[in-house]
Design an enzyme around this catalytic site. Structure first.
Site, short mmCIF file in Angstrom:
data_model
loop_
_atom_site.label_atom_id
_atom_site.label_comp_id
_atom_site.label_asym_id
_atom_site.label_seq_id
_atom_site.Cartn_x
_atom_site.Cartn_y
_atom_site.Cartn_z
N ARG A 84 35.72 30.72 41.45
CA ARG A 84 36.44 29.42 40.95
C ARG A 84 35.94 28.16 42.15
O ARG A 84 36.16 26.97 41.74
CB ARG A 84 37.88 29.93 41.34
CG ARG A 84 38.50 30.40 40.31
CD ARG A 84 39.97 30.84 40.62
NE ARG A 84 40.50 29.62 40.87
CZ ARG A 84 41.21 28.78 39.78
NH1 ARG A 84 41.01 29.07 38.79
NH2 ARG A 84 41.85 27.87 40.21
N PRO A 89 39.59 48.66 53.23
CA PRO A 89 40.87 48.37 53.76
C PRO A 89 40.96 47.76 55.35
O PRO A 89 41.71 47.29 55.75
CB PRO A 89 41.67 49.86 53.70
CG PRO A 89 41.01 50.67 52.73
CD PRO A 89 39.70 49.97 52.95
N ASP A 125 45.21 23.35 44.25
CA ASP A 125 45.90 24.37 44.08
C ASP A 125 46.68 24.80 45.50
O ASP A 125 46.28 24.36 46.55
CB ASP A 125 44.91 25.57 43.86
CG ASP A 125 44.83 25.99 42.43
OD1 ASP A 125 45.85 25.91 41.70
OD2 ASP A 125 43.50 26.54 42.33
N GLU A 151 38.51 57.58 49.57
CA GLU A 151 38.28 58.79 50.62
C GLU A 151 37.24 58.21 51.82
O GLU A 151 37.16 58.81 52.81
CB GLU A 151 37.69 59.78 49.94
CG GLU A 151 38.66 60.59 48.91
CD GLU A 151 38.59 59.75 47.55
OE1 GLU A 151 38.21 60.73 46.59
OE2 GLU A 151 38.55 58.62 47.53
#
Ligand code: J9Q
Length: 232
Positions: A158, A93, A173, A120
């Site tokens: 991709r 994160p 895209d 954790e």
């Protein structure tokens, strides 16, 4: 291009990679993906991968030894891929946010090793001395780095030439094109339950269709993602 994913849930990662465009790229030899069970790199009878945090506190922390052993074994096995064109990514994160630019940078490498963190925590020595970078897929709490690893593999694979059949659908895209959201798409029937496809799309006037799509992309971006307009 080669990916190696190190995880405590290898079946979850393998099952997801078994279908879709990435699976087809593996079959066609454009991409090679290894999935490795972190427990295979433990040396104790119970195959323990985590331990209590020094200093106390809740949760368990991934031990450094199995992760270092896994990366060392993977890099020794992938001798065709040179260290200079490799990244060891920790999903975390607190990593750099995954964007199209980050995916494009990784797609130019030969070898991406992805270490699946867990909520954790992971021993900080992995972050500092084993991983070459940390990547986050967004600001929400996940239980582990497996889904982020799969997102990274999909977004990066991709961009490997040939993986997506129609090259125009990669360069056209969202984000890749001009940092705008995509314009609305319609297919047959031209009228469904009284809902009509915008007439301009049926007109055959290519210049007008282009103009309409550009306006729609701009308007959608302004409405839903104004932050992207500042960038583009
Ligand atoms: C490992 N929440 O979250 C967003 N990007 C990655 C993550 C993440 C998490 C927990 C463990 C990665």
């Amino acid at each position: 291009m080669t990916f190696d994913v190190v995880t405590i849930f290898p079946k979850m990662v393998e099952a997801t990679l078994a279908e879709g465009i990435v699976a087809r790229a593996v079959t066609r030899g454009l991409v090679d993906i290894g999935v490795h069970d972190l427990r295979d790199f433990t040396t104790d009878r119970h195959r323990v991968v985590d331990d209590v945090p020094f200093g106390g506190g809740p949760g368990m922390v991934l031990k450094p030894e199995p992760l270092f052993a896994a990366v060392e074994a993977i890099c020794a096995k992938r001798s065709a891929e040179t260290a200079a064109r490799r990244s060891i990514v920790l999903t975390s994160p607190d990593g750099e946010r995954l964007t199209h630019e980050v995916a494009a940078r990784l797609s130019a490498l030969d070898h991406v090793v992805i270490l699946c963190g867990r909520y954790e925590g992971v021993d900080e020595r992995v972050r500092e001395h084993l991983a070459t970078e940390a990547i986050s897929i967004g600001d929400y709490v996940l239980s582990g780095g497996e889904l982020p690893a799969l997102v990274i593999v999909d977004a990066v694979a991709r961009l490997v030439p040939g993986v997506v059949g129609d090259e125009a659908s990669v360069t056209g895209d969202t984000f890749a094109r001009d940092g705008l959201l995509d314009y609305p798409q319609y297919t047959r029937p031209a009228e469904f339950r009284g809902m009509r496809v915008p007439p301009v799309l049926l007109s055959g006037h290519h210049a007008e269709i282009e103009k309409w799509r550009r306006e729609q992309a701009l308007e959608r971006t302004r409405r839903h993602r104004p932050d992207l307009l500042k960038k583009s």
